[in-house]
Design an enzyme around this catalytic site. Structure first.
Site, PDB file in Angstrom:
ATOM      1  CE  LYS A   1     -41.950  82.228  22.220  1.00  0.00           C
ATOM      2  NZ  LYS A   1     -41.715  83.577  21.692  1.00  0.00           N
TER       3      LYS A   1
ATOM      4  CB  ALA B   1     -41.464  67.222   3.634  1.00  0.00           C
TER       5      ALA B   1
HETATM    6  N1  HSE Z   1     -43.168  85.726  17.201  1.00  0.00           N
HETATM    7  C1  HSE Z   1     -42.305  85.452  18.308  1.00  0.00           C
HETATM    8  C2  HSE Z   1     -41.723  86.743  18.847  1.00  0.00           C
HETATM    9  C3  HSE Z   1     -41.180  84.524  17.987  1.00  0.00           C
HETATM   10  O1  HSE Z   1     -42.045  87.821  18.362  1.00  0.00           O
HETATM   11  O2  HSE Z   1     -40.966  86.683  19.791  1.00  0.00           O
HETATM   12  C4  HSE Z   1     -41.649  83.121  17.833  1.00  0.00           C
HETATM   13  O3  HSE Z   1     -42.264  82.677  19.004  1.00  0.00           O
END
Ligand code: HSE
Length: 436
Positions: free
Chosen positions: A205, A43
């Site tokens: 993260k 999608a």
């Molecule tokens: N934009 C992130 C980075 C990757 O530069 O590590 C995706 O989380």
């Protein structure tokens, strides 16, 4: 042959990587599970856009519910990102009995517990290896390989964009602004890099890793977050001169009384392994009670690296299906009913070494004034450097302290700022040395 029928939400870079990987390695992957990973439907808001891949009999639709509710789909891969509509679609997919694989760190870090709980109650998987450091297999390593070992601390270079910018600033002596503009031009940095450079992406993260490590719900709002936008090329050069490099680190520590959670630019000794992680690479160092320090390194973003993590999650679901296993490993390692929040320790309680940079008048007695103030706050000096001569302008004075507390440093900096000979607001950056 048994099949796992896949529907994808979102057809950007990672989606294209998943399609390519399934096409190029689908037959090999079957040998690892006995199950064919069959892509049924994608999608996307722009079905007519040419992505340069041959989709064969894969259906393209602009109706997300043909993926989320389709009777011919077993697992939904969510590659839309953000909270809305991603959260509702993941919830709908789980409610309609489908496993979910996602690369969405914001969703897992901020809304993950409810979704993981729903998945577990329904006997479904909600997998997110790709959400943390792309191809670096850190989620699986912590949930499985280190599953029995109490984790004491995590240090991570969790954002490739920031690491690239800091590396270029150091190697080329350029300013933050010029490296960022160049990275955007080359497509290494997003057009809107806010989440990256302000440390939010790294904090998402870190929230996930800390939850797995410490058996807590992800606590994104408890993280002290500082980005790299205020780091100057002057500090990078001084750090080098004093034997350090500056890295944006995610730091999670389990200490008596709670956890320390922070994302911040940090001076690390140039001889440490973390200092040698350069460019777009991500690295995570985990110290656990029995294993000691283990390190995980690789590409944290990009089409193929992220697709590798997504397809590995799909393969795991296929393996579980063929083994008749359900929810073999809880989403955050600890069963959701046993997740327990831990107090986040106040930054003022933090203890460590600090880099301070002052702009001071170049005249006799200034050094004595500065060291007197530091002594008053019981801040002991490890190294001190002054450079340049100027009759009228301020010159830089750089100090590295011994271990002290954040509270003392903050009070000391305020007192230093009030000195007539200190001409600008003092800069400070925390130092981390305990990587062994
Ligand atoms: N934009 C992130 C980075 C990757 O530069 O590590 C995706 O989380």
């Amino acid at each position: 042959m048994e099949e796992l029928r896949i529907g994808i939400l979102g057809f950007g870079t990672v989606g294209r990587g998943v399609v390519t990987m399934l096409q190029e390695h689908g037959d090999e992957i079957i040998k690892r599970s006995g199950v064919r990973l069959r892509l049924v439907r994608i999608a996307t808001r722009t079905p007519s856009r040419d992505r340069g891949v041959d989709l064969g009999d894969v259906e393209l639709t602009n109706d997300v519910y043909r993926v989320v509710n389709g009777d011919d789909i077993d697992v939904v891969v969510e590659l839309i990102g953000g909270y809305d509509p991603a959260e509702a679609l993941v919830r709908d997919a789980l409610n309609s009995g489908k496993h979910v694989v996602t690369a969405n760190k914001a969703l897992i870090a901020e809304r993950g517990v409810g979704l993981l709980d729903l998945a577990a109650n329904k006997g479904l998987e909600l997998s997110f290896e790709a959400a943390v450091a792309g191809a670096v297999p850190i989620v699986k390593a912590m949930k499985e390989s280190l599953a029995a070992d109490p984790v004491e601390r995590i240090y991570g270079i969790l954002n490739g964009t920031c690491n690239y910018i800091l590396t270029e600033m150091r190697e080329k002596g350029l300013s933050f602004e010029s490296v960022l503009a160049d990275a955007q031009e080359k497509g290494f940095a997003e057009a809107d890099p806010t989440f990256d450079v302000e440390g939010i992406d790294a904090a998402h993260k870190l929230a996930i890793l800390a939850a797995i490590a410490f058996g807590t719900p992800p606590n994104f709002s408890g993280i002290h977050i500082e980005g790299i936008n205020h780091i100057s090329d002057v500090d990078i050069a001084w750090a080098m001169e004093m034997g350090y490099r500056i890295k944006l680190l995610g730091i999670a520590k389990r200490l008596e009384g709670g956890v320390e959670l922070r994302v911040q630019p940090t001076l690390v000794p140039e001889s440490s392994m973390v200092a040698s992680v350069e460019g777009v690479f991500n690295s995570v160092f985990v110290r656990s009670a029995y294993a000691g320090t283990t390190m995980y390194h690789g590409r944290g973003a990009g089409e193929k690296p992220t697709a590798s993590a997504v397809v590995a999650d799909l393969l795991e679901i296929a393996r579980n299906q063929s083994a008749g296993a359900k929810c073999r490993v809880a989403g955050l390692s600890v069963l959701t009913k046993h997740l327990k929040p831990l107090p986040v320790l106040d930054m003022a309680e933090l203890s460590g070494e600090y880099y301070l940079r002052l702009a001071v008048l170049d005249r006799p007695g200034v050094l004595a004034d500065v060291t007197t103030v530091l002594a008053r706050y019981d801040i002991s000096i490890d190294a001190i450097r002054q450079k340049g001569r100027s009759q009228k302008d301020a010159v830089p004075l750089v100090i590295v302290t011994h271990k002290t507390t954040e509270q003392r440093i903050q009070s000391g900096l305020k007192a230093l700022e009030a000195l007539e000979s200190v001409r600008e607001k003092p800069r400070f950056i925390r130092i981390e040395t305990g990587f062994a």
